[in-house]
Design an enzyme around this catalytic site. Structure first.
Site, short mmCIF file in Angstrom:
data_model
loop_
_atom_site.label_atom_id
_atom_site.label_comp_id
_atom_site.label_asym_id
_atom_site.label_seq_id
_atom_site.Cartn_x
_atom_site.Cartn_y
_atom_site.Cartn_z
N CYS A 146 56.93 25.89 40.10
CA CYS A 146 56.99 25.01 38.68
C CYS A 146 56.06 25.71 37.80
O CYS A 146 55.00 25.68 38.29
CB CYS A 146 56.71 23.55 39.30
SG CYS A 146 56.62 22.49 37.99
N CYS B 254 55.10 11.45 26.31
CA CYS B 254 55.63 10.36 26.99
C CYS B 254 54.47 9.45 28.04
O CYS B 254 53.63 10.19 28.60
CB CYS B 254 56.50 11.03 27.92
SG CYS B 254 58.01 12.02 27.36
N CYS C 262 55.08 16.23 39.90
CA CYS C 262 55.56 16.07 38.48
C CYS C 262 54.82 15.10 37.86
O CYS C 262 54.44 13.94 38.03
CB CYS C 262 56.80 15.48 39.02
SG CYS C 262 58.22 16.70 38.87
N GLY D 269 54.35 20.81 29.23
CA GLY D 269 54.99 21.34 28.07
C GLY D 269 56.29 21.09 28.25
O GLY D 269 57.09 20.62 29.09
N CYS E 224 53.25 10.32 31.70
CA CYS E 224 52.92 11.58 32.02
C CYS E 224 51.59 12.39 31.63
O CYS E 224 51.24 12.09 30.48
CB CYS E 224 54.17 12.63 31.46
SG CYS E 224 53.73 14.23 31.61
N CYS F 86 51.06 19.27 25.99
CA CYS F 86 52.69 18.87 25.34
C CYS F 86 52.65 17.74 24.41
O CYS F 86 51.53 16.96 24.17
CB CYS F 86 53.35 18.18 26.60
SG CYS F 86 55.13 18.07 26.34
N GLU G 181 48.76 24.85 34.08
CA GLU G 181 48.88 24.95 35.73
C GLU G 181 50.22 25.46 36.06
O GLU G 181 51.07 25.03 35.30
CB GLU G 181 48.53 23.57 36.21
CG GLU G 181 47.08 23.09 36.11
CD GLU G 181 46.56 21.79 36.45
OE1 GLU G 181 45.43 21.41 36.74
OE2 GLU G 181 47.89 20.85 36.33
N SER H 251 65.56 14.77 31.24
CA SER H 251 64.64 13.50 31.59
C SER H 251 65.04 12.29 30.80
O SER H 251 64.46 12.38 29.57
CB SER H 251 63.09 14.05 31.18
OG SER H 251 62.55 15.10 31.97
N LEU H 252 65.91 11.57 31.43
CA LEU H 252 66.53 10.52 30.75
C LEU H 252 65.48 9.37 31.11
O LEU H 252 65.16 8.50 29.91
CB LEU H 252 68.12 10.16 31.25
CG LEU H 252 68.76 9.46 30.43
CD1 LEU H 252 69.18 9.85 29.08
CD2 LEU H 252 70.08 8.97 31.01
N HIS H 253 65.42 8.78 32.21
CA HIS H 253 64.44 7.80 32.58
C HIS H 253 64.79 6.27 32.00
O HIS H 253 64.19 5.33 32.48
CB HIS H 253 63.12 7.87 31.70
CG HIS H 253 62.38 9.38 32.33
ND1 HIS H 253 62.71 9.95 33.49
CD2 HIS H 253 61.68 10.29 31.64
CE1 HIS H 253 62.09 11.07 33.51
NE2 HIS H 253 61.50 11.38 32.42
N1 SAH Z 1 58.86 17.92 29.17
C1 SAH Z 1 59.89 18.52 30.11
C2 SAH Z 1 59.45 19.40 31.41
C3 SAH Z 1 58.22 18.78 31.96
S1 SAH Z 1 58.23 17.30 33.10
C4 SAH Z 1 60.56 17.23 30.61
O1 SAH Z 1 60.15 16.14 30.32
O2 SAH Z 1 61.77 17.26 31.27
C5 SAH Z 1 59.04 17.60 34.31
C6 SAH Z 1 59.56 16.35 34.87
O3 SAH Z 1 58.52 15.50 35.43
C7 SAH Z 1 60.27 15.56 33.83
O4 SAH Z 1 61.66 14.99 34.41
C8 SAH Z 1 59.27 14.46 33.76
O5 SAH Z 1 59.92 13.24 33.06
C9 SAH Z 1 58.65 14.19 34.91
N2 SAH Z 1 57.26 13.28 35.08
C10 SAH Z 1 56.57 13.21 34.01
N3 SAH Z 1 55.53 12.49 34.44
C11 SAH Z 1 55.80 12.12 35.47
C12 SAH Z 1 55.33 11.09 36.69
N4 SAH Z 1 54.02 10.46 36.13
N5 SAH Z 1 55.84 10.94 37.83
C13 SAH Z 1 57.00 11.63 38.11
N6 SAH Z 1 57.60 12.25 37.52
C14 SAH Z 1 57.19 12.45 36.00
#
Ligand code: SAH
Length: 408
Positions: free
Chosen positions: A153, A164, A395, A215, A167, A160, A140, A272-274
């Site tokens: 995007c 995580c 996202c 991905g 996601c 992927c 997508e 993507s630290l989180h």
């Molecule tokens: N794999 C890469 C790029 C794809 S995700 C990465 O993780 O950076 C792009 C962004 O969306 C990342 O910052 C990811 O953490 C965030 N993301 C993933 N799942 C999400 C969700 N359920 N809600 C909000 N952001 C999310």
């Protein structure tokens, strides 16, 4: 049994019921590499996607044109039609002799991605397209139009492998990496549709490209870099979109982050630290068990200092999981420990819900407190405005679970 037998399903109705450009109705094409099936369910195959003009470097394009017995200037003409004029249909390339156009199409312009559904949100300003590749893999991409710019995007992989837990893409695992042409296809198509004015909002062009679709771009490094070069190369060799408008987002594949420094491309890096602590990050971003918070932040700092480009630190806010004020303080501390010369920017993302997840977005009061703690520590911070939630286009919501819909 031929390789696609049993793999052809009744998606034609779906495809035809949409208003698609003509090439979108092609269900089969014959290419130099054989017939490609754009309708079937994804079946893992060793077969490689067909090679497209966009998989070749400018030098290779001249080579293939020459070895097809054509004068080398044809390469520039072809590139000009594809990248400068954004015309996807070789049969209308009138600067090529009529008899040559078919051959050019069949040799170098297979249909890489077939649009199978299109969803609109935010009064038409957000458009999510699901694409089906030659092997049935679905990916997508999302176009987001703002008053003064358009961001797209894009996906770098089908599925992927990073797993995580918050996601949607991560839940299905990795199907496969995309090729450079499958990646650039998403940009080319958006650029063409914007230029022609066929999208709501009138004519426009692509201002920003973020690798934040499906991905992990760093896990498909070669193809992503080849795609970046095509996107960045001036017309007619590429789309001529400034690399400054490109953001590559990663969970923190440290060796690839370092390799990116050596590419000398002014792309923006997003990490993507989180979570600022390894205990929680091990759970939220499983790759952290290999590359921990320190290793990831060191690599991010090195990227910023080598490129003089501010790194974007992505931080999803998940209710009562990572949104405590003490974590904001720890985040500020760990970022600033590496210097305070504007090398980072924190981008908070309210969690977008994914099916079946027990997690939800933070309470507004906790979100405010988190921001305040960062601001008090002098950390530049913004909260990302979410687009496309109601079409699962935000996202982390790209799941491409279309297979079940089109096959039923
Ligand atoms: N794999 C890469 C790029 C794809 S995700 C990465 O993780 O950076 C792009 C962004 O969306 C990342 O910052 C990811 O953490 C965030 N993301 C993933 N799942 C999400 C969700 N359920 N809600 C909000 N952001 C999310």
């Amino acid at each position: 049994m031929s390789w696609f037998e049993g793999n052809v399903i009744a998606t034609t109705n779906l495809v035809e019921s949409l208003v698609l450009p003509d090439y979108g109705r092609l269900v089969y094409m014959t290419t130099a590499t054989g017939p490609i099936d754009l309708t079937g369910k994804f079946v893992p195959t060793r077969r490689k996607p067909p090679v497209h003009w966009m998989d070749l470097t400018p030098e290779q394009r001249v080579e293939v044109v020459r070895s097809a017995g054509l004068p080398s200037f044809r390469a520039k003409q072809i590139s000009n039609q594809w990248f400068t004029r954004l015309d996807p249909d070789p049969s209308s390339w009138t600067d090529l002799p009529a008899g040559l156009r078919d051959r050019v199409q069949q040799s170098w312009f297979p249909l890489m991605l077939n649009p199978v559904s299109e969803q609109f949100a935010d009064h038409g300003a957000t458009i999510k397209t699901a694409w089906r590749a030659f092997d049935g893999a679905i990916i997508e991409s999302v176009i987001m139009r703002y008053r003064d710019r358009t961001t797209i995007c894009i996906s770098s992989e089908a599925g992927c492998g990073m797993a995580c837990p918050f996601c949607a893409t991560g839940q299905g695992g990795l199907q496969r990496n995309l090729t450079a042409s499958e990646i650039v296809w998403q940009v080319h198509d958006a650029a063409r549709r914007l230029a022609s004015g066929e999208l709501p909002g009138g004519p426009g062009h692509v201002n920003n490209i973020v690798f934040m679709g499906m991905g992990e771009p760093m896990a498909n490094y070669r193809a992503v870099m080849a795609a970046v070069r095509q996107i960045h190369a001036p017309n007619p060799d590429g789309l001529g979109i400034s690399a400054r408008s490109l953001t590559i987002s990663t969970v923190g594949m440290v060796p690839r982050m370092r390799q990116l420094i050596d590419e000398n491309l002014p792309v923006t890096l997003a990490v993507s630290l989180h979570a600022p602590d390894d205990e929680l990050r091990d759970e939220l971003v499983p790759l952290n068990r290999h590359f921990d918070v320190d290793a990831v932040l060191d690599a991010a700092w090195d990227y910023a200092s080598a490129t003089k480009r501010r790194v974007s630190i992505e931080y999803i806010l998940i209710k009562q999981i990572n949104d405590q004020a003490w974590r904001a303080d720890l985040l500020a501390k760990r970022l600033k420990a590496r210097g305070d010369w504007g090398w980072f920017h924190v981008n908070l993302i309210p969690l977008n819900p994914t099916p079946g997840s027990k997690w939800t977005a933070s309470h507004p009061k906790d979100e405010r407190a988190f921001v305040e703690h960062l601001e008090r520590a002098g950390v530049p911070v913004t909260i990302r405005a979410t687009r496309g939630r109601d079409i699962d286009g935000a996202c982390g919501q790209l799941a491409a679970n279309l297979d079940s819909r089109v096959t039923s």
